[in-house]
Design an enzyme around this catalytic site. Structure first.
Site, short mmCIF file in Angstrom:
data_model
loop_
_atom_site.label_atom_id
_atom_site.label_comp_id
_atom_site.label_asym_id
_atom_site.label_seq_id
_atom_site.Cartn_x
_atom_site.Cartn_y
_atom_site.Cartn_z
N TYR A 1 -5.96 6.85 10.02
CA TYR A 1 -5.58 5.58 9.44
C TYR A 1 -4.07 5.59 9.19
CZ TYR A 1 -4.98 2.11 5.72
OH TYR A 1 -4.54 1.08 4.94
N ARG B 1 -11.13 6.75 -18.71
CA ARG B 1 -10.36 7.50 -17.72
C ARG B 1 -11.00 8.85 -17.40
NH1 ARG B 1 -5.35 9.82 -18.60
NH2 ARG B 1 -5.07 8.64 -20.54
N LYS C 1 -14.78 -0.28 2.68
CA LYS C 1 -15.29 -0.69 3.99
C LYS C 1 -16.83 -0.77 3.97
CE LYS C 1 -10.91 -0.37 5.22
NZ LYS C 1 -10.21 0.38 4.15
N ASP D 1 -12.46 12.30 7.20
CA ASP D 1 -12.54 10.89 6.85
C ASP D 1 -13.73 10.30 7.61
OD1 ASP D 1 -12.26 8.11 6.58
OD2 ASP D 1 -10.08 8.24 6.46
#
Length: 391
Positions: free
Chosen positions: A122, A68, A212, A187
């Site tokens: 988005y 983590r 993507k 973004d």
């Protein structure tokens, strides 16, 4: 005398960044480290390293501590992406939304909960801000209104360019100037560092849904923020506290995906430009959105029923997401932006007749044949649009 270049081209960085040490290790392919924990016989030293991480968020020196806090395979991807975006660091997360959430949590933890944002974004990013799910408050504006929208408690300015799904472009230098000392987050999912590098235009933070184009094959879910090391340290602390970590196998697939990113984006962009031109000349299409900087995304509005086009494709896949080697099409008003209020959606240019096409690497003639059939009969349709609407 060694005359080799010290500054490498993007295509070279895409292949070699994050892998520079492999030859010295006697390896060619990057290793995948699946360990969740790591042995340490010196608990005092381990405590000191954990204390250091808690103070600065800097990656612990020496062997890893726990999955983590960080992972060596994921770190290779982070190094490579930072090199491609021209930033000091990058921090990877389990998804693009986890990455955006971490940025909002970092800013909100200092009391700077107000966000200035430009639509369209988005759909889930829009919803996260509008609903105030992380305690944030948003002011929506156009690019020219950013400076006037800033408040003393503004912690972030958020834009997406190329915008999802209209492909609208924003003058990043102008927006960055308007932000003053407030961090600008861009973004860059649609454009990728192949088409633009926002950090070079004044953005402090560059966000990717790495699911993507960075992954590129529709088989990995991830997000990443490229930024300076100071902000990266805060992001690592949030990632550690919230657990939004990226799996090592995903990190490996992303690093592999980066190697072909420039080739894939340029080839898909050539297909997209050709399809945009043909769609603009087609009487069944009311309007085509295709950006000045190019890219592999095309959005277009039809005169007829967009749902019939979705139902009619056979080669192109009707599905959410984008950036894969194969072509995907979806109806934003029904899917990716359904969660956005209908009036806000339409005001941002996301009409009910808009279709979003992620163009892949198939032969362009095969793609056009599929679109042509899905668009239906030509007889009795209005005159074609004059040209692709460059936005």
């Amino acid at each position: 005398m060694d005359t080799r270049r010290t500054t490498r081209a993007l295509a070279t960085e895409a292949v070699h960044a994050g892998r520079d040490d492999l030859a010295g290790l006697g390896l060619h392919a990057p290793p995948i480290d699946l360990s969740t924990t790591y042995p340490s016989y010196d608990s005092r030293a381990e405590a000191a390293r954990i204390d250091a991480f808690a103070t600065t968020g800097a990656e612990p020196e020496g062997p890893p501590v726990y999955g983590r806090l960080g992972n060596p395979t994921v770190a290779r991807f982070e190094t490579a992406l930072a090199r491609l975006e021209g930033t000091e660091s990058a921090v990877a997360f389990a998804s693009g939304m986890a990455a955006l959430s971490a940025v909002l949590l970092v800013r909100g933890s200092t009391g700077l909960r107000h966000v200035v944002a430009v639509r369209p974004l988005y759909g889930c990013s829009d919803h996260l801000l509008t609903a105030g799910l992380l305690g944030s408050e948003v002011t929506w504006t156009d690019p020219a209104g950013v400076a006037d929208a800033l408040r003393p408690d503004t912690g972030l300015v958020l834009v997406e360019t190329l915008a999802n799904p209209t492909l609208a472009e924003i003058d990043l230098r102008a927006v960055a100037h308007a932000c003053g000392s407030v961090p600008l987050l861009v973004d860059n999912t649609f454009a990728t560092p192949v088409l633009q590098r926002p950090a070079g235009h004044g953005a402090r933070l560059v966000l990717h849904s790495a699911t993507k184009y960075l992954g590129g094959h529709g088989d990995v879910l991830a997000g990443v923020v490229a930024c300076d090391e100071e902000f990266a340290g805060r992001l690592r602390q949030v990632r550690f506290a919230t657990g939004g970590v990226l799996h090592p196998l995903a990190g490996y697939l992303l690093l592999r995906g980066l190697a072909t990113l420039p080739v894939r984006v340029r080839a898909a962009s050539a297909n997209a430009a050709e399809l945009a031109s043909r769609l603009a000349a087609d009487p069944r299409v009311a309007r085509v959105h295709y950006p000045r900087i190019g890219g592999a995304m095309v959005s277009f509005e039809v005169h007829g029923d967009p749902h019939e086009v979705i139902a009619g494709v056979r080669l192109i896949t009707p599905a959410v997401s984008l950036g894969s080697v194969d072509s995907l099409i979806q109806h934003p008003a029904s899917i990716s932006h359904r969660i956005v209020d209908a009036d806000d959606r339409r005001e941002a240019g996301v009409s009910d007749r808009l279709l979003r096409l992620s163009v892949g690497l198939e032969d362009v003639e095969d793609l056009w044949a599929d679109l042509d059939a899905a668009l239906g009969e030509r007889a009795g349709t209005p005159a074609p649009a004059e040209a692709p609407a460059r936005v």
